[in-house]
Motif scaffolding. Structure first.
Motif, PDB file in Angstrom:
ATOM      1  N   PHE A 209       0.582  -1.078  -0.001  1.00  0.00           N
ATOM      2  CA  PHE A 209      -0.019   0.085  -0.030  1.00  0.00           C
ATOM      3  C   PHE A 209       0.789   1.293  -0.106  1.00  0.00           C
ATOM      4  N   PHE A 210       1.652   1.406   0.832  1.00  0.00           N
ATOM      5  CA  PHE A 210       2.761   2.622   1.013  1.00  0.00           C
ATOM      6  C   PHE A 210       3.789   2.667  -0.179  1.00  0.00           C
ATOM      7  N   VAL A 211       4.225   1.377  -0.776  1.00  0.00           N
ATOM      8  CA  VAL A 211       5.094   1.629  -1.766  1.00  0.00           C
ATOM      9  C   VAL A 211       4.406   2.159  -3.257  1.00  0.00           C
ATOM     10  N   ASN A 212       3.306   1.863  -3.135  1.00  0.00           N
ATOM     11  CA  ASN A 212       2.389   2.153  -4.522  1.00  0.00           C
ATOM     12  C   ASN A 212       1.601   3.496  -4.317  1.00  0.00           C
ATOM     13  N   ILE A 213       1.975   4.388  -3.296  1.00  0.00           N
ATOM     14  CA  ILE A 213       1.485   5.503  -3.243  1.00  0.00           C
ATOM     15  C   ILE A 213       2.250   6.652  -3.983  1.00  0.00           C
ATOM     16  N   ASN A 214       1.730   7.583  -4.863  1.00  0.00           N
ATOM     17  CA  ASN A 214       2.457   8.539  -5.723  1.00  0.00           C
ATOM     18  C   ASN A 214       2.559   9.680  -4.673  1.00  0.00           C
ATOM     19  N   LEU A 215       3.709   9.908  -4.499  1.00  0.00           N
ATOM     20  CA  LEU A 215       4.004  11.086  -3.625  1.00  0.00           C
ATOM     21  C   LEU A 215       4.468  12.632  -4.464  1.00  0.00           C
ATOM     22  N   ASN A 216       4.313  12.295  -5.734  1.00  0.00           N
ATOM     23  CA  ASN A 216       4.468  13.445  -6.583  1.00  0.00           C
ATOM     24  C   ASN A 216       3.134  14.107  -7.253  1.00  0.00           C
ATOM     25  N   CYS A 217       2.116  13.777  -6.721  1.00  0.00           N
ATOM     26  CA  CYS A 217       0.863  14.490  -7.115  1.00  0.00           C
ATOM     27  C   CYS A 217       0.612  15.898  -6.176  1.00  0.00           C
ATOM     28  N   CYS A 218       0.059  16.772  -6.950  1.00  0.00           N
ATOM     29  CA  CYS A 218      -0.128  18.148  -6.506  1.00  0.00           C
ATOM     30  C   CYS A 218       0.922  18.917  -5.971  1.00  0.00           C
TER      31      CYS A 218
END
Length: 107
Positions: A98-107
């Motif tokens: 779950f945490f690995v697949n989170i896109n932290l580059n949005c917004c």
């Protein structure tokens, strides 16, 4: 959201939500942490360590058991708890993915 709406989500989403709900209480986190450092543990050990009443500890243990994170065996009149290693590994994989697949580059 009512329980009747859980059917619109994937089994993975529902499983993660159940695990997160169990882990969202500090007493349950403390219980899991304490048990994970022991070979096995009985409820009275937790009462002494955590400082909550025995019925409260028992309720928390039941919630943790519902998601499969604990195993219990009877030793005399006492139910001894330990971490369910197989389930714990599965939960670690679920949370990691779950945490690995989170896109932290949005917004």
């Amino acid at each position: 959201m009512g329980a009747t709406k859980t059917h619109i989500f994937s089994p993975r989403h529902n499983e993660l939500a159940k695990i997160a709900k169990v882990m969202a209480h500090p007493a349950r986190v403390a219980i899991l942490e304490y048990i994970s450092k022991q070979e096995n543990c009985i409820c009275t050990d937790l009462v002494d360590e955590i400082g909550l009443a025995q019925p409260t500890i028992s309720q928390h243990l039941n919630e943790i058991k519902k998601v499969g994170l604990l195993d219990g065996t009877f030793e005399g009149k006492n139910l001894c708890y330990c971490i369910n290693k197989e389930r714990w590994g599965h939960v670690q994989e679920l949370l990691s993915s779950f945490f690995v697949n989170i896109n932290l580059n949005c917004c």
